[in-house]
Design an enzyme around this catalytic site. Structure first.
Site, PDB file in Angstrom:
ATOM      1  N   GLY A   1      -7.532   0.892  -1.249  1.00 22.58           N
ATOM      2  CA  GLY A   1      -7.171   0.609  -2.638  1.00 22.58           C
ATOM      3  C   GLY A   1      -7.249  -0.883  -2.937  1.00 22.58           C
ATOM      4  CB  SER A   2      -5.235  -2.972  -5.197  1.00 24.56           C
ATOM      5  OG  SER A   2      -5.392  -2.079  -6.256  1.00 24.56           O
ATOM      6  CB  THR A   3      -5.093  -3.896   0.444  1.00 23.98           C
ATOM      7  OG1 THR A   3      -5.706  -2.666   0.809  1.00 23.98           O
ATOM      8  CG2 THR A   3      -3.623  -3.669   0.207  1.00 23.98           C
ATOM      9  CG  MET A   4     -11.852  -3.460  -0.238  1.00 23.03           C
ATOM     10  SD  MET A   4     -12.006  -3.894   1.480  1.00 23.03           S
ATOM     11  CE  MET A   4     -10.614  -3.216   2.268  1.00 23.03           C
TER      12      MET A   4
END
Lengths: 626, 87
Positions: A287-290
């Site tokens: 998810g957004s941790t990328m």
């Protein structure tokens, strides 16, 4: 005596002499047979009768943590065995009673075979003493080594366990089995006429105990991580979770915990699926941790600067036949804003602009899509599609962490790149490999890019960011939340199953820890900032003081105040850092900026990062140290 | 008396002395073997005991156990930020 009689006597003498001669010849033949033809065989039989050989099982090496605390140790334990045909039938009931086993079971074991048979392995010494006190013919006590893991479930997934024959079957016990396993010895002793051993035995092969191994794990941090994860997962009624704690400088894995745990000392009571070390074997969509890596790829391309602004389409953007949505619709955002507000549309636009190749290269260099080879078996390489399969939709999706699968360990190693100013250091679990790990480092991005992304990630943990709950009091944290939908049985994204993630670095100015928290299927909230960030904080606020990293104490003395007062006039400055409330108000007024102030004292943060580029009537937000 | 000391007597006397010496050495060897075996057993017992004590120590000093004891028995709490200083 007549001639006839004389002949008869002679014949008798000759016959007797002949028989004697034949007897002598037969004796000679037998002597040759015994002394020459069968000499080797008979000698070996005699030796067997005279000598006896014992196998001495060597203990398995210990597993130690980075501070030499015992994580796994082998202890000599009695086992009860018998020569099945020597045990009298009438004593079997007594034997079963002493062993605490059903009579039928013991009888079954003894009647099934004729020779050596194990009756009960690795029994408590009290039970063994009780059995041997019965003095039952054919029953004997053998010594074996039993493996104990004193930290139990806390290190269950990481260390794995050892089978009854002393072979590592899971985790570190399996991965380093050849080093840990000792070589059994053979001892030969002479026996007297009654079969008793004489004391002058000799070793045909000396037993060599297994070697100990030292891990990079710190038992205290492991315990804290496990407890924090357990609390977090229970509070959310989640299915499970994982935590990885890394020291970014040398890639040392300080903790790796999964929930639900299992006790390796009684591993048979758990299902094989529960033995898996999910921090390295299972993948999830990050998810957004990328997003930090997508932003880093954009900055590396040179086409984008930290203060570049992107229009975020007020929450919905069409890419081919697919609509990308933002949870919080936004208009114009700079790159910091994209990270802080976690805009899918913002990073999708960045990725579509730079193209798939630079993003793929960034992800590959950061360790995604490949095993870290830190030693544990069963490590998953994750899933990163080859660029040939990256259409516009895939490129946009991967930029915000969908259509890509990573392990918690990979995500931690990738965040350590940001903490190491752009240098990837391979994660390592074996303490002796630390030098090798440092040698295995490579540059992923320029140091300046890593610093810029770190600065953006610090904003993401500010009061307005999605990761505000990750910050322990007195520390600065750079991190990113993530919430990813899980695929359902049909391969489509589930509407009610999520993975909540938080990945971060602490403290920002001298990173000591990279912590990744993954919570699987939380029930009360689906957001990484609500679910995973508090677990991160709990681990960080215990581990940082333990590592000797003090919280920042915020009382500025008169000397510091003088230094601030001696700075250049505020309106000429290019940054508001260190300004007092009055100075920052004068600065904003002189430039015609709209000022938003948080706190009091001196400015420790500002947004945007480049205030010199601000035009009149644009807004400036500052955070003052309280 | 001198008539009893015949040179040929030297042979059985020496043989007897050598035999007695051989028996004494065998006895010594046996005694030493027994001692070695006893010491080896003692060493193995000591190693086993050390291993058990190491395990017991690891079990008694489990961070989770210490945490529980500190909080429940001694009424301790995690330190506040300003209570931790860099040693």
């Amino acid at each position: 005596m007549s001639d006839k009689q004389q002949i008869f006597v002679r014949r008798r003498i000759e016959a007797v002499a002949g028989l004697l001669a034949l007897g002598l010849v037969l004796l000679l033949v037998r002597a040759v047979d015994l002394q020459w033809l069968q000499a080797d065989y008979l000698t070996s039989l005699a030796e067997k009768q005279r000598y006896r050989q014992f196998t001495a099982v060597a203990p398995r090496g210990s597993i130690l943590d980075s501070k030499n605390r015992t994580l796994a140790e082998s202890v000599e334990t009695p086992s009860i065995a018998a020569m099945a045909d020597e045990v009298p039938a009438e004593r079997m009931a007594d034997l079963a009673r002493a062993l605490g086993l059903p009579s039928k079971k013991v009888e079954g074991k003894l009647k099934k075979r004729h020779g050596f048979v194990w009756l009960a392995r690795q029994v408590p010494p009290m039970v063994a003493e009780k059995v041997m006190a019965l003095n039952i013919p054919g029953v004997r006590m053998e010594k074996e080594w039993r493996r104990y893991h004193p930290l139990g479930p806390e290190t269950g997934h990481l260390l794995g366990f050892v089978g009854i024959d002393g072979k590592g079957l899971e985790g570190a016990e399996l991965s380093w089995n050849s080093v840990l396993t000792g070589e059994s010895g053979i001892r030969q002793v002479r026996r007297d006429a009654r079969g008793h051993s004489l004391p002058d035995g000799s070793w045909l092969r000396e037993p060599a105990p297994g070697k100990s191994i030292k891990l990079t794990i710190d038992a205290s941090i492991q315990s804290v991580a496990y407890a924090a994860l357990a609390d977090g997962v229970r509070q959310q009624n989640a299915k499970g979770g994982s935590v990885v704690v890394l020291r970014p400088k040398d890639g040392a894995i300080l903790a790796m915990a999964n929930w639900p745990g299992y006790n390796p000392n009684s591993f048979r009571n758990f299902k094989p699926g529960q033995w898996r070390n999910r921090a390295v074997t299972d993948v999830f969509e990050p998810g957004s941790t990328m997003k930090p890596f997508s932003v880093a790829a954009a900055l590396t391309s040179g086409k984008w600067k930290p203060d570049s602004i992107i229009y975020c389409e007020k929450g919905a953007m069409q890419v081919a036949d697919y609509t990308i949505k933002d949870d919080h619709p936004e208009g114009w955002l700079d790159l910091t804003g994209i990270i802080v507000k976690s805009s899918n549309i913002g990073v999708a636009k960045l990725a579509l602009d730079i193209g798939p190749e630079p993003l793929h290269e960034m992800l590959r260099k950061a360790g995604f899509g490949q095993r870290s080879r830190m030693g544990l078996g069963g490590e998953s390489p994750g899933i990163v599609l080859p660029t040939e399969r990256w259409g516009p939709v895939e490129t946009a999706n991967i930029a915000f962490g969908q259509g890509i699968a990573v392990t918690p360990l990979q995500l931690a190693a990738a965040f350590s790149v940001l903490a190491n100013e752009g240098l990837y250091v391979a994660p390592r679990l074996l303490a002796d490999d630390m030098q090798a790990a440092q040698n295995a480092s490579h540059r992923v991005m320029q140091a300046s890019v890593a610093r810029q992304v770190m600065s953006m990630l610090e904003y993401a943990t500010s009061a307005d960011g999605t990761g505000s709950k990750a910050v322990p009091v007195g520390y600065r944290v750079a991190g990113k939340t993530g919430t990813a939908q899980k695929p359902d049985e049909r391969g489509r994204y589930s509407r009610d199953k999520y993975t909540a993630v938080f990945a971060g670095v602490a403290p920002v100015d001298d990173p000591q820890l990279v912590i990744v928290v993954v919570v699987d299927e939380p029930q009360k909230s689906m957001y990484g900032g609500q679910v995973a960030a508090p677990i991160f904080r709990q681990v960080a606020e215990s581990a940082l003081p333990y590592l000797g990293v003090p919280a920042e104490i915020k009382n500025h003395g008169p000397w510091q105040a003088m230094e601030v007062a001696a700075e250049a006039p505020a309106f000429e400055a290019e940054s508001t850092y260190g300004m007092s409330m009055r100075e920052v108000r004068r600065f904003a007024a002189s430039r015609g900026l709209r000022l938003h102030v948080h706190g009091s004292g001196w400015v420790t943060r500002q947004k945007p990062a480049n205030v010199a580029a601000l035009n009149s009537s644009e807004s400036l937000e500052v955070w003052l140290d309280e | 008396m001198a008539s009893l000391l015949k040179p040929w007597l030297l042979v059985p006397v020496l043989a007897g002395l050598l035999s007695a010496g051989q028996i004494w050495v065998s006895h010594l060897r046996y005694e030493l073997s027994l001692e070695t075996q006893r010491l080896n057993t003692e060493k193995q017992d000591a190693l086993g005991q050390a291993s058990k004590l190491r395990l017991e120590l690891a079990n008694m000093t489990r961070p989770e156990r210490l945490r529980q004891l500190a909080q429940q028995k001694l009424g301790m709490a995690p330190p506040k930020p300003e209570q931790v200083v860099n040693p």
